[in-house]
Write an enzyme that holds these catalytic residues in place. Structure first.
Site, PDB file in Angstrom:
ATOM      1  N   VAL A   1       4.208  -1.323   3.576  1.00 23.87           N
ATOM      2  CA  VAL A   1       4.143   0.097   3.230  1.00 23.87           C
ATOM      3  C   VAL A   1       5.095   0.398   2.069  1.00 23.87           C
ATOM      4  CG1 VAL A   1       4.422   2.459   4.053  1.00 23.87           C
ATOM      5  CG2 VAL A   1       3.541   0.692   5.604  1.00 23.87           C
ATOM      6  N   LYS A   2       4.531   0.944   1.007  1.00 19.68           N
ATOM      7  CA  LYS A   2       5.288   1.211  -0.217  1.00 19.68           C
ATOM      8  C   LYS A   2       5.815   2.648  -0.176  1.00 19.68           C
ATOM      9  CE  LYS A   2       4.594  -0.022  -5.083  1.00 19.68           C
ATOM     10  NZ  LYS A   2       3.529  -0.347  -6.071  1.00 19.68           N
ATOM     11  N   ILE A   3       7.140   2.775  -0.275  1.00 18.99           N
ATOM     12  CA  ILE A   3       7.830   4.048  -0.088  1.00 18.99           C
ATOM     13  C   ILE A   3       8.640   4.385  -1.341  1.00 18.99           C
ATOM     14  CG2 ILE A   3       9.530   5.300   1.299  1.00 18.99           C
ATOM     15  CD1 ILE A   3       7.134   4.642   2.947  1.00 18.99           C
TER      16      ILE A   3
ATOM     17  N   ALA B   1       0.857  -1.186   0.000  1.00 14.32           N
ATOM     18  CA  ALA B   1       0.000   0.000   0.000  1.00 14.32           C
ATOM     19  C   ALA B   1       0.889   1.230   0.000  1.00 14.32           C
ATOM     20  CB  ALA B   1      -0.910  -0.013   1.227  1.00 14.32           C
TER      21      ALA B   1
END
Length: 219
Positions: free
Chosen positions: A86-88, A60
């Site tokens: 968590v997509k960074i 996400a």
């Protein structure tokens, strides 16, 4: 090798999961928009719906590009479900955010990676996954698969725990080549995964078997 599907379409995710080969899902704001999902509450609800289908690993993506914003968003996304990664983005504050989330036990996927140098920074910061974009590199006449091979070699040399997640995979040969050079994960549209099923000799062979069976059965 793990197979992730790159989509926000629930029907496609279910189809890939039912096939029995799906290990995770990657999404981004563009894919959400494609499905008509907008507004923070709706986006979070959609992420939860995806998590309810698959066993684990749903990437996400944060929208913020500053450290404080990414931390705030990432924590909120991680609360949706334990399956969330968590997509960074690969930017300066993104690297700092990856380091922070790693210290907090929150998994991350470093996205928009286009060089080995970026890959080294993400691994040093403790990213769980690294997403080099093969197709987009091919679009500018750079060999995306060569980059995957380079990163895999570097990670193996130094024992980095970060998994190489080949992204922007456009066709089945991309996927097969990624398997040959040792990518840990590929993420791609459903058609790329189902494309692995297809071979004309399989089709003709099956047709022959069925025809022979019909003759033997007197049909």
């Amino acid at each position: 090798m793990k197979f992730f599907i790159d989509t926000a379409n629930l029907d496609e995710i279910r189809e890939a999961y039912d096939l029995g080969v799906l290990d995770g899902v990657t999404t981004n704001p563009s894919l959400m928009a494609k499905e008509g999902i907008s507004g923070d509450a709706n986006v979070r609800a959609h992420y939860k719906a995806i998590c309810d289908i698959v066993d684990d690993k749903v990437s996400a993506e944060v929208i913020s590009t500053d450290f404080e914003g990414m931390i705030k968003e990432g924590k909120e996304l991680a609360k949706i479900d334990d399956k969330i990664v968590v997509k960074i983005p690969m930017i300066r504050d993104g690297v700092k955010a990856i380091k922070y989330f790693n210290s907090e036990g929150i998994r991350t996927n470093c996205t928009l990676v286009f060089s080995a140098g970026q890959a080294i920074l993400a691994a040093k910061a403790g990213a769980s996954y690294l997403s080099p974009f093969i197709g987009r590199l091919d679009d500018i006449s750079y060999d995306g698969l060569e980059l995957i091979e380079q990163i895999v070699h570097i990670y193996h040399t130094y024992g980095f725990a970060t998994e190489v997640l080949a992204a922007s995979v456009r066709h089945s040969m991309h996927l097969i080549k990624c398997a040959e050079i040792g990518a840990d994960v590929v993420t791609c549209p459903l058609k790329v995964i189902t494309g692995l099923l297809k071979h004309p000799l399989t089709d003709s062979g099956l047709a022959t078997f069925l025809a022979d069976h019909a003759k033997a059965a007197g049909k």
